[in-house]
Scaffold this motif. Structure first.
Motif, PDB file in Angstrom:
ATOM      1  N   LEU A  61     -13.551  20.161 -36.790  1.00 32.90           N
ATOM      2  CA  LEU A  61     -12.595  21.205 -37.173  1.00 32.90           C
ATOM      3  C   LEU A  61     -13.115  22.594 -36.832  1.00 32.90           C
ATOM      4  O   LEU A  61     -12.334  23.478 -36.466  1.00 32.90           O
ATOM      5  CB  LEU A  61     -12.280  21.106 -38.670  1.00 32.90           C
ATOM      6  N   PRO A  83     -15.309  16.584 -40.429  1.00 35.59           N
ATOM      7  CA  PRO A  83     -15.046  17.685 -41.361  1.00 35.59           C
ATOM      8  C   PRO A  83     -15.759  17.463 -42.691  1.00 35.59           C
ATOM      9  O   PRO A  83     -16.061  16.328 -43.071  1.00 35.59           O
ATOM     10  CB  PRO A  83     -13.521  17.645 -41.532  1.00 35.59           C
ATOM     11  N   ALA A  89      -8.083  16.232 -43.671  1.00 34.18           N
ATOM     12  CA  ALA A  89      -7.854  16.595 -42.263  1.00 34.18           C
ATOM     13  C   ALA A  89      -7.073  15.500 -41.558  1.00 34.18           C
ATOM     14  O   ALA A  89      -7.167  14.319 -41.902  1.00 34.18           O
ATOM     15  CB  ALA A  89      -9.191  16.826 -41.561  1.00 34.18           C
ATOM     16  N   ALA A  94      -6.689  16.632 -34.979  1.00 31.76           N
ATOM     17  CA  ALA A  94      -7.945  17.326 -34.687  1.00 31.76           C
ATOM     18  C   ALA A  94      -8.594  16.797 -33.415  1.00 31.76           C
ATOM     19  O   ALA A  94      -9.028  17.574 -32.557  1.00 31.76           O
ATOM     20  CB  ALA A  94      -8.899  17.181 -35.873  1.00 31.76           C
TER      21      ALA A  94
END
Length: 221
Positions: A61, A83, A89, A94
């Motif tokens: 991230l 992360p 997340a 991502a």
């Protein structure tokens, strides 16, 4: 980097190959996509020359949000951790955005979760190629075949297989997994990445991959 079971050698191969590409002059990024059982940064810290803390590794991230600039160089791979709060997340989003955060000439290796679970699907959807990693035990090969089938369904077809902890590779392995054997990594304990024969195996794998798939994209010698 995809494999059928935990302990199949994916993380060691991700780091070993990343370091081998670095030795060829490539600015490599290695990202840990196994957010439930991450150990890529820990392995890099434990086996690296400078023994940097795993806690210092930037996260995926950090990279995609631009919170820490990712400027890989040839001295050592840039390792990205999961992360800090992976449950909050979106892994698919991502990992899908990671390529835009990494320089175009930098090979990016993604250490996938084991098996053919939904967790493994997110990095396979984001990647453009997959490399199977497996020991040559019957159960491991059977699971690797399931992972290969998932990768093909997600348009991330395996370009080859790396047989780990192997002294030789039977001809039937390529037929079973539907792709060529690109490398064989010998058994070495207790720290494989410090063994000269293991390092040579990853150097040979890096050469093959760079020649076949990275000559026009990666900055390699």
């Amino acid at each position: 980097m995809a494999g059928g079971k935990g302990g199949s050698g994916k993380t060691t191969t991700t780091l070993g190959l990343a370091r081998a590409l670095s030795r060829r002059g490539a600015p490599v990024v290695a990202a840990d996509a196994d957010w439930d059982l991450p150990n890529l940064a820990r392995l890099a810290s434990a086996t690296g020359a400078d023994r940097e803390s795993a806690a210092d590794a930037p996260t995926v991230l950090d990279a995609v949000r631009g919170e820490r600039e990712i400027s890989p160089d040839r001295r050592a791979p840039t390792v990205l951790s999961p992360p800090d709060a992976p449950a909050d997340a979106d892994a698919r989003r991502a990992l899908g955005a990671l390529s835009a955060a990494v320089p175009d000439d930098s090979p990016t290796l993604v250490d996938c979760p084991a098996g053919a679970s939904p967790d493994a699907a997110a990095p396979l959807r984001a990647a453009d190629r997959s490399l199977l990693v497996t020991p040559l035990r019957r159960a491991a090969l059977r699971d690797a075949a399931k992972t290969a089938a998932l990768a093909r369904r997600l348009d991330c077809a395996p370009i080859g297989v790396v047989a780990v902890r192997a002294e030789s590779v039977p001809a039937g392995v390529s037929d079973l997994l539907g792709c060529q054997v690109l490398g064989r990594v010998p058994r070495a304990e207790p720290e494989p990445l410090s063994d000269s024969s293991v390092r040579a195996a990853y150097d040979d794998l890096a050469r093959r991959l760079a020649d076949a798939h990275g000559a026009e994209r990666w900055r390699v010698a």
